[in-house]
Design a protein around this motif. Structure first.
Motif, PDB file in Angstrom:
ATOM      1  N   ALA A  14     -35.554 -50.950-106.295  1.00 14.79           N
ATOM      2  CA  ALA A  14     -35.949 -51.770-106.888  1.00 14.79           C
ATOM      3  C   ALA A  14     -34.849 -52.458-107.776  1.00 14.79           C
ATOM      4  CB  ALA A  14     -36.130 -50.194-108.237  1.00 14.79           C
ATOM      5  N   GLY A  15     -35.268 -53.385-108.001  1.00 12.55           N
ATOM      6  CA  GLY A  15     -34.483 -54.988-108.775  1.00 12.55           C
ATOM      7  C   GLY A  15     -33.998 -55.578-107.907  1.00 12.55           C
ATOM      8  N   LEU A  16     -34.122 -55.537-106.408  1.00 11.34           N
ATOM      9  CA  LEU A  16     -33.518 -56.365-105.809  1.00 11.34           C
ATOM     10  C   LEU A  16     -34.769 -57.734-105.128  1.00 11.34           C
ATOM     11  CD1 LEU A  16     -32.627 -54.344-102.530  1.00 11.34           C
ATOM     12  CD2 LEU A  16     -30.701 -55.487-103.905  1.00 11.34           C
ATOM     13  N   PRO A  17     -33.431 -58.637-105.353  1.00 19.09           N
ATOM     14  CA  PRO A  17     -34.429 -59.918-104.480  1.00 19.09           C
ATOM     15  C   PRO A  17     -34.670 -60.160-103.840  1.00 19.09           C
ATOM     16  CG  PRO A  17     -31.798 -60.514-105.890  1.00 19.09           C
ATOM     17  CD  PRO A  17     -32.106 -59.254-105.769  1.00 19.09           C
ATOM     18  N   PHE A  18     -35.705 -60.757-103.580  1.00 12.45           N
ATOM     19  CA  PHE A  18     -37.064 -60.598-102.064  1.00 12.45           C
ATOM     20  C   PHE A  18     -36.835 -61.802-101.990  1.00 12.45           C
ATOM     21  CE2 PHE A  18     -39.968 -59.568-104.264  1.00 12.45           C
ATOM     22  CZ  PHE A  18     -41.784 -60.528-103.795  1.00 12.45           C
ATOM     23  N   SER A  19     -37.547 -62.819-100.451  1.00  7.88           N
ATOM     24  CA  SER A  19     -37.865 -63.905 -99.876  1.00  7.88           C
ATOM     25  C   SER A  19     -39.219 -63.278 -98.768  1.00  7.88           C
ATOM     26  CB  SER A  19     -37.268 -64.515 -98.864  1.00  7.88           C
ATOM     27  OG  SER A  19     -35.733 -65.011 -99.959  1.00  7.88           O
ATOM     28  N   LYS A  20     -40.320 -63.735 -99.161  1.00  6.42           N
ATOM     29  CA  LYS A  20     -41.423 -63.126 -98.082  1.00  6.42           C
ATOM     30  C   LYS A  20     -41.430 -64.535 -97.236  1.00  6.42           C
ATOM     31  CE  LYS A  20     -45.641 -61.381 -96.777  1.00  6.42           C
ATOM     32  NZ  LYS A  20     -46.640 -61.104 -97.275  1.00  6.42           N
ATOM     33  N   GLY A  21     -41.523 -64.517 -95.861  1.00  6.34           N
ATOM     34  CA  GLY A  21     -41.796 -65.382 -94.849  1.00  6.34           C
ATOM     35  C   GLY A  21     -42.336 -64.602 -93.450  1.00  6.34           C
ATOM     36  N   HIS A  22     -42.506 -65.744 -92.784  1.00  5.57           N
ATOM     37  CA  HIS A  22     -43.695 -65.746 -91.448  1.00  5.57           C
ATOM     38  C   HIS A  22     -42.997 -66.661 -90.399  1.00  5.57           C
ATOM     39  CE1 HIS A  22     -46.131 -68.811 -91.312  1.00  5.57           C
ATOM     40  NE2 HIS A  22     -45.803 -69.394 -92.537  1.00  5.57           N
ATOM     41  N   GLY A  23     -43.305 -66.209 -88.940  1.00  5.94           N
ATOM     42  CA  GLY A  23     -43.098 -66.829 -88.331  1.00  5.94           C
ATOM     43  C   GLY A  23     -44.193 -66.943 -86.739  1.00  5.94           C
ATOM     44  N   THR A  24     -45.093 -67.895 -86.938  1.00  8.55           N
ATOM     45  CA  THR A  24     -46.324 -68.373 -86.735  1.00  8.55           C
ATOM     46  C   THR A  24     -47.345 -66.383 -86.930  1.00  8.55           C
ATOM     47  OG1 THR A  24     -45.917 -67.295 -84.934  1.00  8.55           O
ATOM     48  CG2 THR A  24     -46.000 -69.356 -84.657  1.00  8.55           C
ATOM     49  N   GLY A  25     -46.960 -66.545 -88.870  1.00 10.29           N
ATOM     50  CA  GLY A  25     -48.116 -65.226 -89.109  1.00 10.29           C
ATOM     51  C   GLY A  25     -48.261 -63.730 -88.948  1.00 10.29           C
ATOM     52  N   ASN A  26     -47.016 -63.832 -88.221  1.00  8.71           N
ATOM     53  CA  ASN A  26     -45.550 -62.295 -87.928  1.00  8.71           C
ATOM     54  C   ASN A  26     -45.017 -62.361 -89.175  1.00  8.71           C
ATOM     55  OD1 ASN A  26     -43.860 -60.726 -85.097  1.00  8.71           O
ATOM     56  ND2 ASN A  26     -44.902 -60.027 -86.957  1.00  8.71           N
ATOM     57  N   ASP A  27     -45.324 -61.326 -90.604  1.00 10.85           N
ATOM     58  CA  ASP A  27     -45.088 -61.862 -91.858  1.00 10.85           C
ATOM     59  C   ASP A  27     -43.878 -60.360 -92.068  1.00 10.85           C
ATOM     60  OD1 ASP A  27     -46.999 -60.480 -92.229  1.00 10.85           O
ATOM     61  OD2 ASP A  27     -47.919 -60.962 -94.075  1.00 10.85           O
ATOM     62  N   PHE A  28     -42.195 -60.988 -93.188  1.00  3.90           N
ATOM     63  CA  PHE A  28     -42.133 -60.717 -92.894  1.00  3.90           C
ATOM     64  C   PHE A  28     -41.551 -59.991 -94.773  1.00  3.90           C
ATOM     65  CE2 PHE A  28     -41.400 -62.034 -89.436  1.00  3.90           C
ATOM     66  CZ  PHE A  28     -41.457 -60.982 -88.490  1.00  3.90           C
ATOM     67  N   VAL A  29     -40.867 -58.853 -95.266  1.00  5.74           N
ATOM     68  CA  VAL A  29     -40.088 -59.340 -96.971  1.00  5.74           C
ATOM     69  C   VAL A  29     -39.000 -58.690 -96.325  1.00  5.74           C
ATOM     70  CG1 VAL A  29     -39.935 -58.056 -98.857  1.00  5.74           C
ATOM     71  CG2 VAL A  29     -41.957 -58.155 -97.271  1.00  5.74           C
ATOM     72  N   LEU A  30     -37.771 -59.628 -97.149  1.00 10.63           N
ATOM     73  CA  LEU A  30     -36.215 -59.438 -96.218  1.00 10.63           C
ATOM     74  C   LEU A  30     -35.789 -59.814 -97.589  1.00 10.63           C
ATOM     75  CD1 LEU A  30     -38.556 -62.776 -94.991  1.00 10.63           C
ATOM     76  CD2 LEU A  30     -36.065 -62.203 -93.409  1.00 10.63           C
ATOM     77  N   ILE A  31     -34.460 -58.935 -97.545  1.00 14.54           N
ATOM     78  CA  ILE A  31     -33.590 -58.379 -98.488  1.00 14.54           C
ATOM     79  C   ILE A  31     -31.797 -58.549 -98.184  1.00 14.54           C
ATOM     80  CG2 ILE A  31     -35.109 -57.396 -99.872  1.00 14.54           C
ATOM     81  CD1 ILE A  31     -33.355 -54.448 -98.828  1.00 14.54           C
ATOM     82  N   ALA A  32     -30.887 -59.437 -98.746  1.00 15.30           N
ATOM     83  CA  ALA A  32     -29.925 -59.377 -98.747  1.00 15.30           C
ATOM     84  C   ALA A  32     -29.425 -58.360 -98.666  1.00 15.30           C
ATOM     85  CB  ALA A  32     -29.489 -60.950 -99.160  1.00 15.30           C
ATOM     86  N   ASP A  33     -28.910 -57.976 -98.250  1.00 17.75           N
ATOM     87  CA  ASP A  33     -27.475 -56.577 -98.461  1.00 17.75           C
ATOM     88  C   ASP A  33     -26.530 -56.794 -97.697  1.00 17.75           C
ATOM     89  OD1 ASP A  33     -26.437 -54.230 -99.478  1.00 17.75           O
ATOM     90  OD2 ASP A  33     -28.135 -52.629 -97.919  1.00 17.75           O
ATOM     91  N   PRO A  34     -25.419 -57.702 -97.844  1.00 17.17           N
ATOM     92  CA  PRO A  34     -24.640 -57.806 -96.812  1.00 17.17           C
ATOM     93  C   PRO A  34     -23.820 -56.903 -96.470  1.00 17.17           C
ATOM     94  CG  PRO A  34     -24.975 -59.992 -98.137  1.00 17.17           C
ATOM     95  CD  PRO A  34     -25.595 -58.586 -98.696  1.00 17.17           C
TER      96      PRO A  34
END
Length: 311
Positions: A14-34
């Motif tokens: 909760a509260g984390l920034p995210f991005s949404k992306g895909h590779g040829t329709g295979n889609d993912f939610v991405l978060i940075a947690d270094p």
């Protein structure tokens, strides 16, 4: 945009920034947690990936410095240069060894977030549970050395052409198949007609006998007629991914499909393949690596479509 799921089910996300992306329709939610501050909560992954009450995705990818999680530290001891680790979870929350589409999108996300600098033509080594993967930035996407392929069952079975039978809705009889490891397990079925490819019901998991020890992804593949055009083998594919269901694309699955069809085609089959998936086209090219083994180079696009905050 916001992912408004404020019923408390997101746990540490909760509260984390995210991005949404895909590779040829295979889609993912991405978060940075270094720094690896946020422990993965399987229920939260399921909630985030839900296509009706969450952001929606085939999986969730967390970007972590390899030194900040056990799998990454073990990999650094062996590989040494994989600064970033792709912590990938299927939409059911389960951890996955590797995702060919996911690792392309992962690198694109790292670049977009300013976490790495990767000029065109340069290579970045990424840590995964399937081992380190070298990703090259190209003009129209990314190419990933997926590493060596292997048969899952004893080679004697593979030498007979098949090692298992697959039952799926929409297909009248069980079909012979071949099981291939790309760091994760795949079982490949060849179909004779486009009608069969369209008829396969992948709303439910296909039944594979025998099933590889860790379960399996199942690819239904239609060879083109003619199979080879201008030196490139051409196939179409649908896939049921374990822990997800049918997806628009599967990078490791495309590689496994090329392995199986090339094996069945016999001597003279090409080393370069174009794999048509519902979400687009990826390439799978065989080459002999420095380790003396045959690897596959997977090429294709990576796209980010949205940024937001999980609330």
């Amino acid at each position: 945009m916001s992912g408004n799921m404020s019923d408390g089910s997101l746990g540490p996300f909760a509260g984390l920034p995210f991005s949404k992306g895909h590779g040829t329709g295979n889609d993912f939610v991405l978060i940075a947690d270094p720094d690896g501050e946020y422990a993965i909560d399987e229920a939260a992954v399921v909630r985030i990936c839900d296509r009706h009450q969450g952001i929606g995705g085939d999986g969730l990818i967390r970007a972590v410095h390899s030194r900040n999680l056990p799998e990454g530290r073990a990999l650094l001891e062996a590989a040494g240069q994989a600064e970033w680790f792709m912590d990938y979870r299927n939409s059911d929350g389960s951890a996955v060894e590797m995702c060919g589409n996911g690792v392309r999108v992962f690198v694109h996300f790292l670049i977009d977030q300013g976490l790495v600098d990767l000029p065109e033509g340069e290579v970045l080594l990424i840590g995964t549970r399937g081992g380190p993967k070298a990703v090259k930035r190209e003009a129209e996407g990314y190419a990933v050395d997926m590493g060596p392929w292997d048969f899952i069952f004893p080679v004697e079975a593979a030498n007979q052409g098949t090692d298992s039978l697959v039952e799926a809705g929409g297909l009248q009889v069980a079909r012979p198949a071949l099981s291939v490891s790309m760091g994760n397990p795949h079982t490949v079925v060849a179909l004779a007609h486009g009608d069969e490819l369209r008829a396969a019901d992948l709303h439910h998991p296909p039944v594979v006998d025998p099933t590889p020890p860790d379960g399996t992804n199942v690819e239904f593949v239609l060879p083109a007629d003619p199979l080879v055009t201008d030196g490139v083998g051409v196939i179409s594919m649908r896939v049921h991914e374990r822990g997800v269901g049918e997806t628009q694309s599967c990078g490791t699955g495309a590689c496994a499909a090329a392995v199986a069809i090339r094996f069945w085609a016999g001597d003279g089959a090409p080393d370069n393949w174009a794999v048509q998936v519902p979400g687009g086209v990826v390439s799978a090219n065989f080459f002999t690596a420095d380790d003396g083994r045959e690897h596959i180079l997977l090429g294709g696009p990576a796209v980010l479509v949205a940024n937001g905050t999980l609330v």
